[in-house]
Structure formats: C-alpha cells, structure tokens
Design an enzyme around this catalytic site. Structure first.
Site, PDB file in Angstrom:
ATOM      1  N   LYS A   1       1.789   2.208  -5.129  1.00  0.00           N
ATOM      2  CA  LYS A   1       2.320   1.679  -6.398  1.00  0.00           C
ATOM      3  C   LYS A   1       1.402   2.002  -7.575  1.00  0.00           C
ATOM      4  O   LYS A   1       1.855   2.422  -8.640  1.00  0.00           O
ATOM      5  CB  LYS A   1       2.498   0.149  -6.292  1.00  0.00           C
TER       6      LYS A   1
ATOM      7  N   GLN B   1       1.947  -5.953  -3.262  1.00  0.00           N
ATOM      8  CA  GLN B   1       2.385  -6.097  -1.872  1.00  0.00           C
ATOM      9  C   GLN B   1       3.670  -5.279  -1.676  1.00  0.00           C
ATOM     10  O   GLN B   1       3.845  -4.274  -2.342  1.00  0.00           O
ATOM     11  CB  GLN B   1       2.581  -7.571  -1.486  1.00  0.00           C
TER      12      GLN B   1
ATOM     13  N   ASP C   1       0.808  -1.226   0.000  1.00  0.00           N
ATOM     14  CA  ASP C   1       0.000   0.000   0.000  1.00  0.00           C
ATOM     15  C   ASP C   1       0.839   1.274   0.000  1.00  0.00           C
ATOM     16  O   ASP C   1       0.425   2.306   0.528  1.00  0.00           O
ATOM     17  CB  ASP C   1      -0.962   0.028   1.214  1.00  0.00           C
TER      18      ASP C   1
ATOM     19  N   GLY D   1      -4.625  -4.088  -3.832  1.00  0.00           N
ATOM     20  CA  GLY D   1      -5.608  -3.044  -4.113  1.00  0.00           C
ATOM     21  C   GLY D   1      -4.812  -1.814  -4.485  1.00  0.00           C
ATOM     22  O   GLY D   1      -4.182  -1.194  -3.626  1.00  0.00           O
ATOM     23  N   HIS D   2      -4.758  -1.524  -5.766  1.00  0.00           N
ATOM     24  CA  HIS D   2      -3.938  -0.411  -6.246  1.00  0.00           C
ATOM     25  C   HIS D   2      -4.850   0.744  -6.643  1.00  0.00           C
ATOM     26  O   HIS D   2      -5.638   0.635  -7.583  1.00  0.00           O
ATOM     27  CB  HIS D   2      -3.056  -0.862  -7.422  1.00  0.00           C
TER      28      HIS D   2
HETATM   29  P1  GDP Z   1      -0.800   0.454  -3.562  1.00  0.00           P
HETATM   30  O1  GDP Z   1      -1.427  -0.815  -3.131  1.00  0.00           O
HETATM   31  O2  GDP Z   1       0.676   0.486  -3.344  1.00  0.00           O
HETATM   32  O3  GDP Z   1      -1.154   0.849  -4.977  1.00  0.00           O
HETATM   33  O4  GDP Z   1      -1.418   1.583  -2.610  1.00  0.00           O
HETATM   34  P2  GDP Z   1      -2.952   1.705  -2.146  1.00  0.00           P
HETATM   35  O5  GDP Z   1      -3.753   2.190  -3.277  1.00  0.00           O
HETATM   36  O6  GDP Z   1      -3.414   0.486  -1.455  1.00  0.00           O
HETATM   37  O7  GDP Z   1      -2.818   2.790  -1.005  1.00  0.00           O
HETATM   38  C1  GDP Z   1      -2.309   4.063  -1.245  1.00  0.00           C
HETATM   39  C2  GDP Z   1      -3.389   5.088  -0.840  1.00  0.00           C
HETATM   40  O8  GDP Z   1      -2.801   6.363  -0.722  1.00  0.00           O
HETATM   41  C3  GDP Z   1      -4.475   5.244  -1.895  1.00  0.00           C
HETATM   42  O9  GDP Z   1      -5.670   5.573  -1.260  1.00  0.00           O
HETATM   43  C4  GDP Z   1      -3.971   6.419  -2.746  1.00  0.00           C
HETATM   44  O10 GDP Z   1      -5.026   7.118  -3.383  1.00  0.00           O
HETATM   45  C5  GDP Z   1      -3.340   7.269  -1.681  1.00  0.00           C
HETATM   46  N1  GDP Z   1      -2.183   8.077  -2.108  1.00  0.00           N
HETATM   47  C6  GDP Z   1      -1.217   7.781  -3.009  1.00  0.00           C
HETATM   48  N2  GDP Z   1      -0.265   8.752  -3.017  1.00  0.00           N
HETATM   49  C7  GDP Z   1      -0.647   9.665  -2.097  1.00  0.00           C
HETATM   50  C8  GDP Z   1      -0.077  10.880  -1.612  1.00  0.00           C
HETATM   51  O11 GDP Z   1       1.002  11.304  -2.022  1.00  0.00           O
HETATM   52  N3  GDP Z   1      -0.769  11.544  -0.642  1.00  0.00           N
HETATM   53  C9  GDP Z   1      -1.948  11.094  -0.125  1.00  0.00           C
HETATM   54  N4  GDP Z   1      -2.531  11.816   0.823  1.00  0.00           N
HETATM   55  N5  GDP Z   1      -2.514   9.949  -0.559  1.00  0.00           N
HETATM   56  C10 GDP Z   1      -1.866   9.245  -1.508  1.00  0.00           C
HETATM   57  P1  IMO Z   2      -0.941  -4.066  -2.306  1.00  0.00           P
HETATM   58  O1  IMO Z   2      -0.482  -4.605  -3.634  1.00  0.00           O
HETATM   59  C1  IMO Z   2      -0.950  -4.547   2.041  1.00  0.00           C
HETATM   60  C2  IMO Z   2      -1.052  -8.638   3.577  1.00  0.00           C
HETATM   61  C3  IMO Z   2      -2.315  -9.077   4.306  1.00  0.00           C
HETATM   62  C4  IMO Z   2      -1.736 -10.084   5.274  1.00  0.00           C
HETATM   63  C5  IMO Z   2      -0.619 -10.746   4.454  1.00  0.00           C
HETATM   64  C6  IMO Z   2      -1.035 -12.062   3.794  1.00  0.00           C
HETATM   65  O2  IMO Z   2      -2.234  -3.355  -2.356  1.00  0.00           O
HETATM   66  O3  IMO Z   2       0.147  -3.288  -1.647  1.00  0.00           O
HETATM   67  P2  IMO Z   2      -2.580 -12.681   1.698  1.00  0.00           P
HETATM   68  O4  IMO Z   2      -4.029 -12.396   1.444  1.00  0.00           O
HETATM   69  O5  IMO Z   2      -1.659 -12.139   0.660  1.00  0.00           O
HETATM   70  O6  IMO Z   2      -2.306 -14.115   2.000  1.00  0.00           O
HETATM   71  O7  IMO Z   2      -2.266 -11.897   3.077  1.00  0.00           O
HETATM   72  O8  IMO Z   2      -0.276  -9.810   3.444  1.00  0.00           O
HETATM   73  N1  IMO Z   2      -1.278  -8.101   2.217  1.00  0.00           N
HETATM   74  C7  IMO Z   2      -1.200  -6.809   1.908  1.00  0.00           C
HETATM   75  N2  IMO Z   2      -0.997  -5.722   2.683  1.00  0.00           N
HETATM   76  N3  IMO Z   2      -1.058  -4.400   0.702  1.00  0.00           N
HETATM   77  C8  IMO Z   2      -1.243  -5.471  -0.088  1.00  0.00           C
HETATM   78  O9  IMO Z   2      -1.239  -5.398  -1.443  1.00  0.00           O
HETATM   79  C9  IMO Z   2      -1.363  -6.746   0.510  1.00  0.00           C
HETATM   80  N4  IMO Z   2      -1.570  -7.995   0.031  1.00  0.00           N
HETATM   81  C10 IMO Z   2      -1.504  -8.812   1.079  1.00  0.00           C
HETATM   82  O10 IMO Z   2      -2.933  -8.006   4.960  1.00  0.00           O
HETATM   83  O11 IMO Z   2      -1.126  -9.428   6.349  1.00  0.00           O
HETATM   84 MG    MG Z   3      -2.927  -1.521  -1.838  1.00  0.00          MG
END
Ligand code: GDP
Ligand code: IMO
Ligand code: MG
Length: 422
Positions: free
Chosen positions: A16, A221, A13, A40-41
C-alpha cells in the site's frame, strides 16, 4: 469531488505504501483512516527506503497535505520517533501533517496490556504486533479512551485516571514491566504532537472536497484482518474495509469515488490464524526469500502461499473495488508454474464463498498456469510483458471481474506499470 480509497485485499503488507506514494502526485491530500503503528508501509525511491507507521505515505511527494484521521490510534512515543527520523532525512513535516483531535491515544499501559494478554494466551496467541492496538481500540469502544484533543486540557489528570484502571487489570496478569521508562517517552511524544496542527479532520476533509481538492484515503492492514469480516479472532481491532474510510475520516458513503484494491501476485500473512493456501514447503520458502517476506515492523518471517481468489472475491465485494493493483509480480519470475486457488473444498463440497470458520477440513482447489520465467523488474510498459504474465493477468481479471490497472514489478517507485493508458 469524491475521495478515492486505497486499501489492502489480503492479510496486509500488499504494498500500500509504495502505491500511495506513486499515486500522490495526482492528489492534494492523503489521509490515513484506521490502524496505527501496527502498520509498516515501505517506500523506495532514488536508492532510499523508508518505513512509515502512523504518518501517511504521501509525505515524499512535495508539499501535499497528509492527515492522520479520527479512526486511527496514535502512540506518541513512536510517532515522535517517526517524525524525528523523517526530519533527519530532510523531510520536515510540520507544515504538511495534520492530526485529528478525535484520533485515540495508545498509552504505555495499552502496550503492556497487549503484551500481557498475548503472553497469557500462550499457543493460542493472535501474534499481534505488540503495539497496544487491541487495548487502545477496546478503550475507545468501551468509552474509556483518551483522544488527541484531550492533551490540550488537564491531560495529566485524565491520563492518571485511565492508567490506574489499566494497572488494576495488569495486576491480574503475572507480567513484569517498567512503566516509568515508557511514560517518559510517552510524555515527550505528547509534546511533539502538540507542535502539529490538531484539527477537526472531518471538516477539513469535507471542506477540501467542496473546494475541488483531490483526497486519497490510505488504508492499513488488509480486508482479511478486518474486525468484522476477517478471520476472527485472528484479526486487528479496526475496520480495514472501505467503510472504515467513512467512519475513520467522516466521509459519507456518497463521497467515495474510486476504490483501489491492492493484492500481491501471491499471498502472505504474519502472525497466527488460518491461511488456506499457505505453502509450508520449499515453494513457500522460495517466495519468502525472493519476496523478502519479513515484517516491516516486527521483522517476523511472513507466511507465504499461492493467490487465493475466493478470499479476493470476498474482499472485492466488501469494499466495492473499482480498480485492482497487482503487486510483487516479479517475485514469481522464476516459477515454472503458478497456482491460483479458485474454490474451497469443505468436507467434500466445493464452495466459492469465504466460510465463517476456516478449519483443517478446508482444501483449496487450484488452477495451474505457466510461469513467465523472465526477469520483469526492468520492464517499462505493458507492451513488454511476457505472454504468460498477460495470460495470468487476463485470467485474474476474468475470475475477479475488475480491471487490473497497475502492475508493480519491483519495490522502487519507478517499477510501476500502468495498464490501459488512455
Ligand atoms: P504495506 O504495508 O502494504 O505498505 O506493504 P509493506 O511495506 O509492509 O510490504 C511490502 C514490501 O514489498 C516492501 O518491502 C516493499 O518495498 C516491497 N514491494 C512493494 N512492491 C513490490 C514489488 O512490486 N516487487 C517487489 N519485489 N517488492 C515490492
Ligand atoms: P500493514 O498496514 C500485516 C496483524 C498482526 C496480527 C494481527 C493483529 O503494514 O499492512 P495488531 O497488532 O493489529 O493487534 O495485530 O494483525 N497485522 C498486520 N499484518 N500488515 C499489517 O499492517 C498488520 N497490522 C497488523 O500480525 O496477526
Ligand atoms: Mg506493512
């Protein structure tokens, strides 16, 4: 031509999805190499927000080709939902998404096995996303899995055989389920997958590189969730590190170019497992609120803490990171001071190495830096950065020994500042 890799350096998270979307205009192909719908991107632009799970994050930048690589695990039901949501938003995918025949399938019983195994572990649970990731990769490694290519020939037979085995295992858990409903969605998903271009993605990617096409490999991840090097057993079931791009796309190590490592200006983690710099106090609560730190897939509150440079140095080493990207800098806008963990103290001894096991005896050693106390979300260039933000960036670059090329100051595509412009 070499492929560039973009991956997370913390516990996922990091942002990416946003950065892949920002970088896609410089590439021809975006390819995911591991994980599945546990990811979840999130992408935000023009007032719209999308969360992608299995579909690569290059789908909103024109007709670039996106590839689901062999290292991924795909849940057909969730894939169909994702495809339909994108179609409804005016983003049809058929002409620009290709799927590796060697990617593995997540069956409904994989999902059930994941949930049953977690329930049986009780307090010791991993806190998985419940998407069947572990059981699907287990079947892949134990050579019992089904692949995307299998859906093209006598699939029903192969499916029944695997499911019979899963039911045997499920019987050992005291776990209730409704397989019929899940199977209906699964087989509808299989039909949806059949309408895509199913390819030998290793040939596609390598031929594209020979033709001077630019490829960006998108990780899911984060490094600290890697099956080999993460905080085992509280990890995911794939190699999230750069080497995963080699095995998950069929790239030789010589074909890897830039490695973009993404980190948040602080740190978060979802699910169970050790987290040395976690803040279980008001400060952690402030970060969670300001950073909207709730899971994009499960909605679970993310655990928050200060940046951990011991862990980041470890991640940089494992991945051979060539450029760093700092995300969510704006979340620290209101803090008087910001802390950074530079070493761990374990049983009175200081170390800068990530230990085999993180126990209660580990205490982070912090350095404190002044906060910038300014709203940075509307800044347009590095020249406008407050002095304290520059000091924080310089401090991190010195500690990590890799340049921070991009600074993100908000969730929108536009809120992205490139440093060191040539
Ligand atoms: P990913 O899994 O690495 O793609 O990241 P996620 O989407 O799960 O989580 C990143 C969260 O931070 C999302 O809700 C994005 O919209 C938000 N986000 C990304 N870059 C920024 C930033 O620079 N500032 C803030 N406030 N939110 C951001
Ligand atoms: P993105 O790509 C954050 C975590 C789960 C759990 C562990 C194992 O959005 O960054 P799984 O379902 O993969 O067997 O869970 O890994 N986990 C993540 N945490 N971002 C993710 O993906 C994750 N995908 C799995 O919360 O601790
Ligand atoms: Mg994510």
């Amino acid at each position: 031509m070499k492929a560039d890799v973009l991956l997370g350096l913390q516990w996922g998270d990091e942002g990416k999805g946003k950065v892949v979307d920002v970088l896609t205009p410089h590439y021809d192909i975006v390819a995911r190499f591991q994980g599945g719908p546990n990811a979840g991107h999130t992408l935000e632009f023009k007032g719209k927000k999308f969360v992608l799970r299995s579909v690569p994050s290059g789908v909103f930048q024109g007709d670039k080709i996106n590839v689901i690589g062999n290292g991924m695990v795909i849940d057909p039901a969730l894939f169909k939902e994702e495809v339909e949501a994108l179609e409804a938003a005016g983003e049809p995918l058929h002409h620009r998404l290709k799927i590796s025949k060697k990617a593995h399938l997540i069956l409904p019983t994989h999902r059930l096995l994941d949930l049953a195994s977690e329930a049986a572990k009780g307090a010791g649970k991993i806190g998985t996303t419940g998407k069947g990731i572990g059981p699907a990769y287990t079947d892949k490694i134990s050579r019992n899995g089904l692949r995307i290519g299998d859906i093209l020939y006598r699939f029903d037979e192969k499916y029944r055989e695997v499911v019979a085995r899963h039911m045997e295992i499920l019987r050992q858990y005291n776990f209730e389920y409704d397989l019929e409903k899940l199977e209906k969605a699964f087989f509808e998903g299989i039909e949806c997958i059949k309408r895509f271009d199913l390819i030998d993605s290793e040939y596609f990617i390598n031929h594209s590189l020979e033709e001077e096409k630019k490829v960006l490999a998108e990780g899911a991840q984060g490094t600290l969730l890697d099956i080999d090097f993460g905080s085992y057993p509280f990890v995911t079931s794939s190699n999230t590190i750069c080497a995963g791009a080699c095995t998950g796309l069929g790239l030789s190590p010589q074909k890897i170019g830039e490695v973009y490592g993404i980190f948040k200006a602080y740190c978060t983690r979802v699910g169970s497992g050790p987290f040395p710099t976690e803040l279980k106090d008001e400060t952690g609560e402030l970060i969670r609120k300001k950073g909207c730190e709730f899971g994009a897939v499960t909605g679970r509150p993310r655990r928050c803490g200060w940046i951990d440079l011991v862990a980041l140095r470890y991640s940089i080493m494992l991945n051979g990171v060539t450029q760093l990207i700092m995300m969510k800098s704006d979340v620290l806008d209101d803090f008087d001071t910001i802390k950074a963990c530079v070493a761990y103290q374990i049983d009175g001894k200081e170390t800068e190495e990530f230990p085999f096991e993180i126990t209660e005896n580990l205490k982070p050693v912090y350095v404190e830096l002044p906060g910038w106390k300014t709203n940075i979300t509307n800044l347009q260039s590095e020249d406008e950065f407050p002095e304290e933000l520059n000091a924080y960036l310089n401090f991190l670059e010195e500690e990590l020994n890799v340049p921070i090329k991009i600074v993100s100051v908000g969730p929108d595509r536009e809120q992205t500042i490139i440093r060191y412009q040539e």
